[in-house]
Scaffold this active site. Structure first.
Site, PDB file in Angstrom:
ATOM      1  N   GLY A  46       0.822  -1.211   0.000  1.00 18.19           N
ATOM      2  CA  GLY A  46       0.000   0.000   0.000  1.00 18.19           C
ATOM      3  C   GLY A  46       0.846   1.247   0.000  1.00 18.19           C
ATOM      4  O   GLY A  46       2.005   1.242   0.439  1.00 18.19           O
ATOM      5  N   GLY A  51       3.357   7.956   3.408  1.00 18.72           N
ATOM      6  CA  GLY A  51       4.310   6.861   3.513  1.00 18.72           C
ATOM      7  C   GLY A  51       3.825   5.621   2.804  1.00 18.72           C
ATOM      8  O   GLY A  51       2.837   5.633   2.061  1.00 18.72           O
ATOM      9  N   ASP A 179     -11.223  10.884  11.697  1.00 22.51           N
ATOM     10  CA  ASP A 179     -11.169  10.517  10.270  1.00 22.51           C
ATOM     11  C   ASP A 179     -11.809   9.148  10.057  1.00 22.51           C
ATOM     12  O   ASP A 179     -11.211   8.254   9.459  1.00 22.51           O
ATOM     13  CB  ASP A 179      -9.725  10.519   9.775  1.00 22.51           C
ATOM     14  CG  ASP A 179      -9.642  10.526   8.239  1.00 22.51           C
ATOM     15  OD1 ASP A 179     -10.654  10.879   7.599  1.00 22.51           O
ATOM     16  OD2 ASP A 179      -8.581  10.185   7.692  1.00 22.51           O
TER      17      ASP A 179
END
Length: 557
Positions: A46, A51, A179
């Site tokens: 991913g 990052g 979030d």
């Protein structure tokens, strides 16, 4: 058909604004965390704006395969989200913390990943942070897109209950997730059929975690912050997050947006095909959300146009969030009861029941018994040692009111946060406000002012506006002619009293005071000495002489 795994879906790498992506790490790189545990990297699965994510294993002597049990998130040291996430896991998501909370609440599990390890690593002269987490399966957003932007009610309500549990644990540690969205909700890796069984869900990605509770244990007050305004994913950002602050009700509001999207396909501020346009203004989205919470039933009817009536439990959920205070602790039991199995199994409308239904989730045990005190006369019970239970007395009631623009504008949070009302007192205060304390270290200007005050008190500095006499005597600036006359009369009166008390003969017409009488007067009258000192005159004789000289100089001029 289950969607592809995350490592099988190609993702384009794009750095977030103000950040840089890390260098690709080769498979087999060994990382050592702060507890001196070693981890071996595998392939990348991913990529994000801050990052990359790699497969990992704690067996450093073997190569990491696709069946690895761990993943590692790596970010450059200059990026900030991973630093915030590492601190959250270390402070609030340790193994023993999660186990103790589950025992206390009598539940089997909670959807928060436990902390595995973290540290720093240097590669090609650059420093990187890394975080070790358990590996999970596909996220809910990919499942949502693979099924044509719609999920079944069974799965949505199961996810709602598990996410409320996860948020309750996070909030108990003093944090807000800030979030909550489908791409941050991962399903268990061993789940094969997502529709026939309830998968275990985990809430991940705490890069925007906000600590709403201070060290003293109090809730941070509501404050508008332009630097963090509209933070998070725009389509799910809460009203509080649009102001740059976060709270418990903000997480529940964000979860409600996700539930509506999973059931009806899209939110009103999204495009027809889903998602947000690049040119969409965050202020416009914020205004639509404020308008939505002013009339929740109308908003729900607009979202569920294809149904005759919107889901009753989801409507009650959004109405509860709309009436929740910024610092108020939510009633998680009541919110869980809205999405219990009886809603979608028996197809009945959930009434406002505050008792947690039995067998609500396979991982839950018996409900907690809470102490209550009943008043006389069959009054509603009042909780004693618990704040999470809502009784018939303080249960929120839903009153459907007609839409009014005046009411919306009157309670608009933007205006309430940015414009602070100035309260003018009806009468002036009796005492002046206290002056602010001086700083610990005085500045050079303050030292000069203090020095001047000391010199004035000692009499070393004399005013420039003083009138000079013929014998170079100085007249005090504060002494007026009328004050001089009063001082002479007072001094004369005191002299007469001293002379009469000492049985000395004097005539009433004599106004002259000898030096001996003036000396006696100066010894026995402290007030007269002070007046003469301020005038700069040693005796009354000198005072009279000085006045006569001034008069002569005034006539000459």
């Amino acid at each position: 058909m289950a969607p592809q795994r995350e490592e099988e879906v190609p993702v384009r790498r794009a750095a977030a604004f103000g950040c840089r992506l890390p260098t690709r790490f080769p498979p087999g790189e060994i990382l050592t965390d702060i507890m001196q545990h070693q981890w071996r990297l595998g392939g990348a699965i991913g990529h994000g704006g801050f990052g990359d994510i790699y497969l990992a294993s704690n067996l450093i002597n073997r190569s990491v395969g696709h069946d690895a049990s761990y993943v590692i998130k790596i970010e450059p040291h200059n990026n900030g989200p991973l630093f915030v996430e590492m601190n959250f896991y270390i402070r609030a998501a340790q193994w023993h913390m999660i186990e103790d909370w589950c025992k206390q609440q009598r539940v089997g599990r909670v959807g928060v990943p436990p902390y595995q390890g973290a540290g720093s690593h240097t590669y090609k002269g650059q420093r990187y942070r890394f975080l070790v987490l358990p590996r999970y399966g596909v996220d809910v957003n990919k499942l949502f897109l693979s099924r044509g932007r719609k999920l079944p009610e069974r799965l949505v309500y199961s996810l709602a209950v598990q996410m409320i549990d996860a948020l309750e644990y996070i909030h108990s540690k003093g944090y807000a997730h800030a979030d909550v969205k489908g791409s941050n909700i991962l399903l268990s890796l061993d789940t094969k059929n997502f529709l026939e069984q309830d998968p275990e869900a985990y809430l991940v990605d705490y890069g925007l975690a906000f600590r709403f509770r201070t060290r003293a244990g109090t809730h941070k007050p509501f404050a508008h912050d332009e630097r963090r305004a509209h933070e998070g994913t725009l389509e799910f950002t809460s009203r509080d997050a649009h102001h740059g602050t976060h709270s418990r009700r903000g997480d529940l509001e964000t979860l409600g947006y996700n539930l509506i999207q999973w059931l009806c396909g899209r939110l009103p501020w999204e495009k027809e095909s889903g998602g947000m346009s690049v040119t969409t203004s965050p202020q416009a989205v914020h205004s639509q959300k404020e308008l939505m919470f002013s009339d929740v039933p109308r908003f729900m009817r607009e979202c569920f146009l294809f149904q005759q009536t919107p889901p009753v439990n989801l409507t009650e959920y959004m109405e509860y969030v709309a009436k929740l205070g910024f610092e108020t602790r939510p009633d998680y039991n009541y919110l869980r009861s809205l999405f219990s199995r009886s809603v979608w199994q028996n197809d009945i409308s959930m009434k406002k029941s505050h008792k947690r239904p039995p067998n609500e989730n396979k991982s839950y045990g018996k409900p907690i018994k809470r102490l209550c005190v009943r008043n006389s006369g069959r009054k509603p019970c009042v909780p004693v040692n618990c704040e999470m239970r809502i009784t018939r007395k303080n249960h929120p009631t839903n009153h459907r009111t007609e839409f009014s623009w005046e009411e919306v504008l009157a309670r608009h949070p933007d205006k309430m946060a940015r414009s602070q009302p100035v309260i003018t007192p009806l009468s002036p205060p009796l005492t002046p406000p206290p002056s602010p304390p001086p700083p610990a270290l005085p500045t050079y200007a303050m030292l000069q002012v203090l020095q001047r005050i000391k010199e004035r008190q000692s009499g070393s500095i004399k005013s420039r506006n003083l009138c000079k006499t013929l014998d170079h005597d100085l007249k005090p600036k504060w002494m007026t002619p009328a004050m001089e006359a009063v001082a002479i009369q007072l001094q004369t009166r005191l002299a007469k009293s001293v002379i009469s008390s000492s049985n000395e003969k004097s005539t009433s017409s004599s106004l002259r005071i000898t030096r001996s009488k003036a000396a006696l007067l100066n010894r026995q009258s402290g007030f007269g000495d002070k007046i003469l000192e301020k005038m700069g005159i040693s005796s009354l004789t000198q005072l009279e002489t000085t006045k006569s000289r001034r008069r002569r100089s005034a006539k000459m001029t």
